[in-house]
Scaffold this motif. Structure first.
Motif, PDB file in Angstrom:
ATOM      1  N   ASP A 102       0.863  -1.182   0.000  1.00 22.38           N
ATOM      2  CA  ASP A 102       0.000   0.000   0.000  1.00 22.38           C
ATOM      3  C   ASP A 102       0.906   1.241   0.000  1.00 22.38           C
ATOM      4  O   ASP A 102       1.681   1.443   0.937  1.00 22.38           O
ATOM      5  CB  ASP A 102      -0.877  -0.009   1.247  1.00 22.38           C
ATOM      6  CG  ASP A 102      -1.804   1.195   1.353  1.00 22.38           C
ATOM      7  OD1 ASP A 102      -1.592   2.194   0.639  1.00 22.38           O
ATOM      8  OD2 ASP A 102      -2.721   1.151   2.183  1.00 22.38           O
ATOM      9  N   PRO A 103       0.857   2.078  -1.034  1.00 17.81           N
ATOM     10  CA  PRO A 103       1.781   3.216  -1.110  1.00 17.81           C
ATOM     11  C   PRO A 103       1.616   4.242   0.004  1.00 17.81           C
ATOM     12  O   PRO A 103       2.502   5.087   0.190  1.00 17.81           O
ATOM     13  CB  PRO A 103       1.463   3.834  -2.482  1.00 17.81           C
ATOM     14  CG  PRO A 103       0.112   3.348  -2.839  1.00 17.81           C
ATOM     15  CD  PRO A 103      -0.024   1.994  -2.214  1.00 17.81           C
ATOM     16  N   SER A 104       0.521   4.162   0.772  1.00 19.65           N
ATOM     17  CA  SER A 104       0.341   5.118   1.872  1.00 19.65           C
ATOM     18  C   SER A 104       0.990   4.645   3.160  1.00 19.65           C
ATOM     19  O   SER A 104       1.013   5.377   4.149  1.00 19.65           O
ATOM     20  CB  SER A 104      -1.156   5.358   2.115  1.00 19.65           C
ATOM     21  OG  SER A 104      -1.776   4.224   2.702  1.00 19.65           O
ATOM     22  N   VAL A 105       1.519   3.423   3.179  1.00 20.25           N
ATOM     23  CA  VAL A 105       2.150   2.858   4.376  1.00 20.25           C
ATOM     24  C   VAL A 105       3.654   2.817   4.161  1.00 20.25           C
ATOM     25  O   VAL A 105       4.130   2.251   3.174  1.00 20.25           O
ATOM     26  CB  VAL A 105       1.611   1.435   4.665  1.00 20.25           C
ATOM     27  CG1 VAL A 105       2.301   0.832   5.879  1.00 20.25           C
ATOM     28  CG2 VAL A 105       0.098   1.475   4.867  1.00 20.25           C
ATOM     29  N   ASP A 106       4.405   3.412   5.079  1.00 21.18           N
ATOM     30  CA  ASP A 106       5.860   3.486   4.916  1.00 21.18           C
ATOM     31  C   ASP A 106       6.649   2.722   5.976  1.00 21.18           C
ATOM     32  O   ASP A 106       7.885   2.678   5.913  1.00 21.18           O
ATOM     33  CB  ASP A 106       6.322   4.953   4.929  1.00 21.18           C
ATOM     34  CG  ASP A 106       6.063   5.652   3.602  1.00 21.18           C
ATOM     35  OD1 ASP A 106       5.945   4.954   2.580  1.00 21.18           O
ATOM     36  OD2 ASP A 106       5.963   6.897   3.589  1.00 21.18           O
ATOM     37  N   ALA A 107       5.961   2.142   6.965  1.00 29.40           N
ATOM     38  CA  ALA A 107       6.674   1.410   8.019  1.00 29.40           C
ATOM     39  C   ALA A 107       5.795   0.280   8.537  1.00 29.40           C
ATOM     40  O   ALA A 107       4.570   0.310   8.393  1.00 29.40           O
ATOM     41  CB  ALA A 107       7.067   2.356   9.154  1.00 29.40           C
ATOM     42  N   ALA A 108       6.430  -0.715   9.140  1.00 32.18           N
ATOM     43  CA  ALA A 108       5.705  -1.854   9.708  1.00 32.18           C
ATOM     44  C   ALA A 108       6.512  -2.424  10.857  1.00 32.18           C
ATOM     45  O   ALA A 108       7.745  -2.337  10.881  1.00 32.18           O
ATOM     46  CB  ALA A 108       5.466  -2.928   8.645  1.00 32.18           C
ATOM     47  N   THR A 109       5.815  -3.025  11.801  1.00 33.26           N
ATOM     48  CA  THR A 109       6.492  -3.674  12.927  1.00 33.26           C
ATOM     49  C   THR A 109       5.665  -4.862  13.387  1.00 33.26           C
ATOM     50  O   THR A 109       4.441  -4.881  13.232  1.00 33.26           O
ATOM     51  CB  THR A 109       6.717  -2.674  14.089  1.00 33.26           C
ATOM     52  OG1 THR A 109       7.632  -3.224  15.037  1.00 33.26           O
ATOM     53  CG2 THR A 109       5.416  -2.320  14.792  1.00 33.26           C
ATOM     54  N   GLY A 110       6.343  -5.874  13.911  1.00 31.90           N
ATOM     55  CA  GLY A 110       5.676  -7.057  14.424  1.00 31.90           C
ATOM     56  C   GLY A 110       5.912  -7.223  15.913  1.00 31.90           C
ATOM     57  O   GLY A 110       6.469  -6.344  16.572  1.00 31.90           O
ATOM     58  N   PHE A 111       5.500  -8.365  16.430  1.00 32.65           N
ATOM     59  CA  PHE A 111       5.650  -8.648  17.855  1.00 32.65           C
ATOM     60  C   PHE A 111       6.933  -9.446  18.089  1.00 32.65           C
ATOM     61  O   PHE A 111       7.393 -10.184  17.221  1.00 32.65           O
ATOM     62  CB  PHE A 111       4.447  -9.420  18.379  1.00 32.65           C
ATOM     63  CG  PHE A 111       3.239  -8.551  18.665  1.00 32.65           C
ATOM     64  CD1 PHE A 111       3.154  -7.253  18.193  1.00 32.65           C
ATOM     65  CD2 PHE A 111       2.177  -9.042  19.411  1.00 32.65           C
ATOM     66  CE1 PHE A 111       2.057  -6.447  18.461  1.00 32.65           C
ATOM     67  CE2 PHE A 111       1.072  -8.262  19.684  1.00 32.65           C
ATOM     68  CZ  PHE A 111       1.005  -6.959  19.214  1.00 32.65           C
ATOM     69  N   VAL A 112       7.470  -9.306  19.290  1.00 37.34           N
ATOM     70  CA  VAL A 112       8.734  -9.942  19.658  1.00 37.34           C
ATOM     71  C   VAL A 112       8.516 -10.807  20.885  1.00 37.34           C
ATOM     72  O   VAL A 112       8.009 -10.334  21.907  1.00 37.34           O
ATOM     73  CB  VAL A 112       9.824  -8.884  19.932  1.00 37.34           C
ATOM     74  CG1 VAL A 112      11.137  -9.560  20.322  1.00 37.34           C
ATOM     75  CG2 VAL A 112      10.020  -7.978  18.721  1.00 37.34           C
ATOM     76  N   ARG A 113       8.889 -12.086  20.782  1.00 38.89           N
ATOM     77  CA  ARG A 113       8.836 -12.984  21.924  1.00 38.89           C
ATOM     78  C   ARG A 113      10.191 -12.986  22.636  1.00 38.89           C
ATOM     79  O   ARG A 113      11.226 -12.672  22.043  1.00 38.89           O
ATOM     80  CB  ARG A 113       8.470 -14.404  21.481  1.00 38.89           C
ATOM     81  CG  ARG A 113       7.166 -14.471  20.684  1.00 38.89           C
ATOM     82  CD  ARG A 113       6.606 -15.886  20.622  1.00 38.89           C
ATOM     83  NE  ARG A 113       7.562 -16.860  20.142  1.00 38.89           N
ATOM     84  CZ  ARG A 113       7.745 -17.175  18.855  1.00 38.89           C
ATOM     85  NH1 ARG A 113       7.054 -16.542  17.910  1.00 38.89           N
ATOM     86  NH2 ARG A 113       8.613 -18.097  18.498  1.00 38.89           N
ATOM     87  N   GLY A 114      10.176 -13.372  23.910  1.00 43.91           N
ATOM     88  CA  GLY A 114      11.382 -13.308  24.715  1.00 43.91           C
ATOM     89  C   GLY A 114      12.208 -14.571  24.690  1.00 43.91           C
ATOM     90  O   GLY A 114      12.056 -15.443  23.828  1.00 43.91           O
ATOM     91  N   ARG A 115      13.102 -14.679  25.668  1.00 45.19           N
ATOM     92  CA  ARG A 115      14.097 -15.749  25.683  1.00 45.19           C
ATOM     93  C   ARG A 115      13.503 -17.138  25.733  1.00 45.19           C
ATOM     94  O   ARG A 115      14.093 -18.092  25.227  1.00 45.19           O
ATOM     95  CB  ARG A 115      15.023 -15.563  26.890  1.00 45.19           C
ATOM     96  CG  ARG A 115      16.139 -14.575  26.652  1.00 45.19           C
ATOM     97  CD  ARG A 115      17.020 -14.532  27.871  1.00 45.19           C
ATOM     98  NE  ARG A 115      18.267 -13.839  27.595  1.00 45.19           N
ATOM     99  CZ  ARG A 115      19.199 -13.614  28.507  1.00 45.19           C
ATOM    100  NH1 ARG A 115      19.017 -14.038  29.739  1.00 45.19           N
ATOM    101  NH2 ARG A 115      20.303 -12.979  28.199  1.00 45.19           N
ATOM    102  N   ASN A 116      12.341 -17.290  26.371  1.00 45.81           N
ATOM    103  CA  ASN A 116      11.767 -18.642  26.435  1.00 45.81           C
ATOM    104  C   ASN A 116      11.075 -19.020  25.134  1.00 45.81           C
ATOM    105  O   ASN A 116      10.556 -20.124  25.006  1.00 45.81           O
ATOM    106  CB  ASN A 116      10.806 -18.776  27.625  1.00 45.81           C
ATOM    107  CG  ASN A 116       9.596 -17.863  27.538  1.00 45.81           C
ATOM    108  OD1 ASN A 116       9.145 -17.494  26.459  1.00 45.81           O
ATOM    109  ND2 ASN A 116       9.063 -17.498  28.698  1.00 45.81           N
ATOM    110  N   GLY A 117      11.064 -18.117  24.155  1.00 46.11           N
ATOM    111  CA  GLY A 117      10.508 -18.415  22.845  1.00 46.11           C
ATOM    112  C   GLY A 117       9.001 -18.379  22.781  1.00 46.11           C
ATOM    113  O   GLY A 117       8.427 -18.634  21.711  1.00 46.11           O
TER     114      GLY A 117
END
Length: 410
Positions: free
Chosen positions: A102-117
């Protein structure tokens, strides 16, 4: 929505073993067209040479400058970043960069799990001009424009940008050698940002020249320096002495917890607080001029071979069968399958998930123990019930058994 061609940039310094694991997981991505650019010290480059990736020599303690070095080579329409001590799910990249079609979207981010996976380490948040996070209820995800609080904060271990937009913004500011580097980009870009909860990586928090393996800091200089730089740029009206007092108070609380746990002593705490003061003083004098745009690369796109959709396979059994089942998992991984191995013990032990260097995911824990930390510490399950629950829980992140009606249970 189709995922655009992407460049994945991995910066690594002093962590060759973690980098090797990160690259092995990237090779299993279901995105059909992406390249990997490793920006690393000599040890990291030696590891990267074992993988079909592009390599950039860089051996300075400045993650922003290192990312820019990779950005100058990135030929993908999207550019994604993952930490060298993180492991991406096979669906990570395709989900993360798809909204950038989508040309109106310039960034994205997801979720991050910790050390226990398993447990969530970072979710969604906005970042304000004082560098403070504000939790964002992203629900099932979506695209969020900046509001009065600020733009969405992209997590450095799991984020992507439209390459042309990031280059036009000047990339990352080398004044931020570590800490608040992505937040500075977010404030400068003010982008409409997609939050994709199911675009996930597991972040190991490996040791570095700034922290030990148990997350005890070795120095707070960069936190002090980057905070001072951030406030000078984005909150020029801030009361800087008061801001430093608040920062010092927060870090003192953090260090007190480590001292209570006998991970630090009084001399350690005093030294670390001195490093915070020194870093703050340094950050007050660092140049913060305008950032010139980064030119588009002259070279071509070099996609990683062999990526794309793969079949999934589930292997499960008792913990005392681990040797035989791990060998089976390794064979299936060599054959090109996405393999998840579940090993249950007859206990209430909590669960952990890890990516094995042999190329498969392994979850271990008690048949009666919690996988999600919000669950009761003990619950009666039969083996089939527990396996069905865990495959359902994980099945949205990686293929389980695409062409198999039932998992392989031993």
């Amino acid at each position: 929505m189709a995922s655009p061609p992407a460049s994945v940039i991995v910066v690594s310094r002093g962590r060759p073993e973690a980098l090797d694991l990160c690259l092995k997981a990237l090779a299993l991505q279901d995105h059909p067209q992406f390249e990997v650019i490793v920006v690393a010290d000599p040890a990291g480059l030696a590891v990267a040479a074992r993988h079909p990736v592009r390599r950039v020599a860089f051996d300075e303690a400045n993650i922003s400058a290192a990312r820019n070095a990779g950005l100058r080579l990135a030929a993908g329409e999207a550019v994604a970043f993952i930490d060298d001590d993180a492991v991406a799910e096979p669906t990570w990249l395709s989900r993360l960069v798809a909204p950038l079609a989508d040309p109106s979207v310039d960034a994205a981010t997801g979720f991050v799990r910790g050390r226990n996976g398993i447990s969530l380490q970072w979710g969604a948040a906005r970042i304000d001009r004082f560098g403070q996070d504000h939790p964002l209820d992203a629900g099932a995800g979506g695209v969020f424009a900046p509001d009065a609080t600020g733009p969405v904060k992209t997590q450095g271990a799991n984020c992507a940008f439209r390459a042309s937009a990031l280059r036009a913004a000047g990339g990352f500011d080398p004044a931020f050698r570590f800490y608040l580097d992505e937040a500075d980009v977010n404030l400068r870009m003010q982008a409409r940002t997609a939050v994709i909860p199911d675009a996930q990586v597991a972040h190991g928090f490996a040791a570095s020249d700034r922290r030990r393996a148990d997350r005890v800091p070795l120095t707070l200089a960069d936190i002090g320096a980057s905070t001072a730089c951030f406030l000078r740029r984005h909150a020029p009206d801030a009361d800087l002495p008061a801001a430093f007092s608040a920062l010092a108070g927060a870090q003192a609380v953090r260090l007190a917890a480590h001292r209570k746990a006998a991970r630090l002593n009084g001399a350690d705490v005093a030294r670390l607080m001195d490093s915070l003061s020194g870093g703050w003083a340094d950050g007050l004098t660092r140049p913060l001029g305008p950032l010139p745009p980064i030119p588009a690369p002259a070279g071509g796109f070099e996609p990683l071979p062999g990526t794309g959709q793969r079949d999934g396979k589930v292997i499960a059994g008792r913990i005392w069968q681990a040797g035989r089942l791990r060998a089976e998992a390794e064979r299936a991984a060599r054959e090109g399958q996405i393999v998840t191995l579940f090993l249950f013990s007859p206990t209430p032990r909590k669960h952990r998930m890890r990516f094995d260097p042999a190329g498969f995911w392994e979850q271990t824990g008690g048949l009666f123990g919690a996988s999600l930390r919000s669950q009761p510490r003990f619950r009666l399950w039969t083996f089939p019930e527990r396996l069905a629950y865990e495959t359902e829980r994980v099945g949205n992140l990686r293929p389980m058994a695409r062409f198999s009606p039932r998992p392989s249970v031993v």
